[in-house]
Design a protein around this motif. Structure first.
Motif, mmCIF file in Angstrom:
data_model
loop_
_atom_site.group_PDB
_atom_site.id
_atom_site.type_symbol
_atom_site.label_atom_id
_atom_site.label_comp_id
_atom_site.label_asym_id
_atom_site.label_seq_id
_atom_site.Cartn_x
_atom_site.Cartn_y
_atom_site.Cartn_z
ATOM 1 N N ASN A 68 3.119 7.030 0.826
ATOM 2 C CA ASN A 68 4.244 7.975 0.884
ATOM 3 C C ASN A 68 4.074 9.105 1.887
ATOM 4 O O ASN A 68 4.734 10.141 1.769
ATOM 5 C CB ASN A 68 4.561 8.532 -0.504
ATOM 6 N N ASP A 69 3.182 8.940 2.881
ATOM 7 C CA ASP A 69 3.098 9.933 3.957
ATOM 8 C C ASP A 69 4.456 10.015 4.654
ATOM 9 O O ASP A 69 5.076 8.979 4.922
ATOM 10 C CB ASP A 69 2.036 9.534 5.001
ATOM 11 N N PRO A 70 4.926 11.212 4.990
ATOM 12 C CA PRO A 70 6.219 11.332 5.661
ATOM 13 C C PRO A 70 6.184 10.898 7.133
ATOM 14 O O PRO A 70 7.214 10.560 7.700
ATOM 15 C CB PRO A 70 6.549 12.823 5.549
ATOM 16 N N GLU A 71 5.001 10.901 7.744
ATOM 17 C CA GLU A 71 4.845 10.492 9.140
ATOM 18 C C GLU A 71 4.143 9.129 9.180
ATOM 19 O O GLU A 71 3.275 8.854 8.361
ATOM 20 C CB GLU A 71 4.010 11.515 9.913
ATOM 21 N N PRO A 72 4.496 8.294 10.166
ATOM 22 C CA PRO A 72 3.927 6.945 10.199
ATOM 23 C C PRO A 72 2.422 6.883 10.465
ATOM 24 O O PRO A 72 1.703 6.187 9.784
ATOM 25 C CB PRO A 72 4.704 6.233 11.302
ATOM 26 N N LEU A 131 0.820 -1.222 0.000
ATOM 27 C CA LEU A 131 0.000 0.000 0.000
ATOM 28 C C LEU A 131 0.850 1.266 0.000
ATOM 29 O O LEU A 131 0.319 2.370 -0.121
ATOM 30 C CB LEU A 131 -0.941 0.002 1.204
ATOM 31 N N GLY A 132 2.150 1.112 0.154
ATOM 32 C CA GLY A 132 3.041 2.269 0.148
ATOM 33 C C GLY A 132 2.943 3.104 1.406
ATOM 34 O O GLY A 132 3.271 4.291 1.395
ATOM 35 N N LEU A 133 2.502 2.482 2.506
ATOM 36 C CA LEU A 133 2.386 3.212 3.772
ATOM 37 C C LEU A 133 3.735 3.279 4.462
ATOM 38 O O LEU A 133 4.622 2.464 4.204
ATOM 39 C CB LEU A 133 1.357 2.531 4.672
#
Length: 101
Positions: A73-77, A28-30
């Motif tokens: 691709n969110d910068p924060e988890p 999912l690219g998370l």
């Protein structure tokens, strides 16, 4: 971070579920450090949650409780949420449907 806990009192496919969740997060690219909890619970606890959150009687196989709306691709988890599974109910349902648990 994926946390797997088994408080169902039954054997549960913890390693398989962990591998599935890790692969799902990757596909999912998370963010790889997003938080997810998977809990295997007994039918009594599942029934309580089913009534409280879905206003439906009885147990069920799985319920999910999403938290943050995560994007690839969110910068924060962030926090993906919680998944609860009743191994007894899911196993019986799989047998009735003729597929693997």
């Amino acid at each position: 971070m994926i946390e797997i806990e088994n408080r169902s009192g039954e054997l549960a496919p913890e390693a398989e579920v962990l591998a599935l969740m890790e692969n799902s997060i990757k596909e999912l690219g998370l963010h790889p450090d997003c938080e997810l909890t998977v809990a295997f619970i007994d039918d009594r606890e599942m029934e309580e949650l089913h009534i409280k959150w879905m206003d439906l009687p009885g147990s069920t196989d799985v319920m999910s409780f999403p938290m943050d709306e995560l994007r690839p691709n969110d910068p924060e988890p962030g926090i993906l949420g919680d998944i609860v599974i009743s191994p007894r109910f899911a196993r019986a349902q799989a047998e009735k449907a003729g597929h693997s648990f």
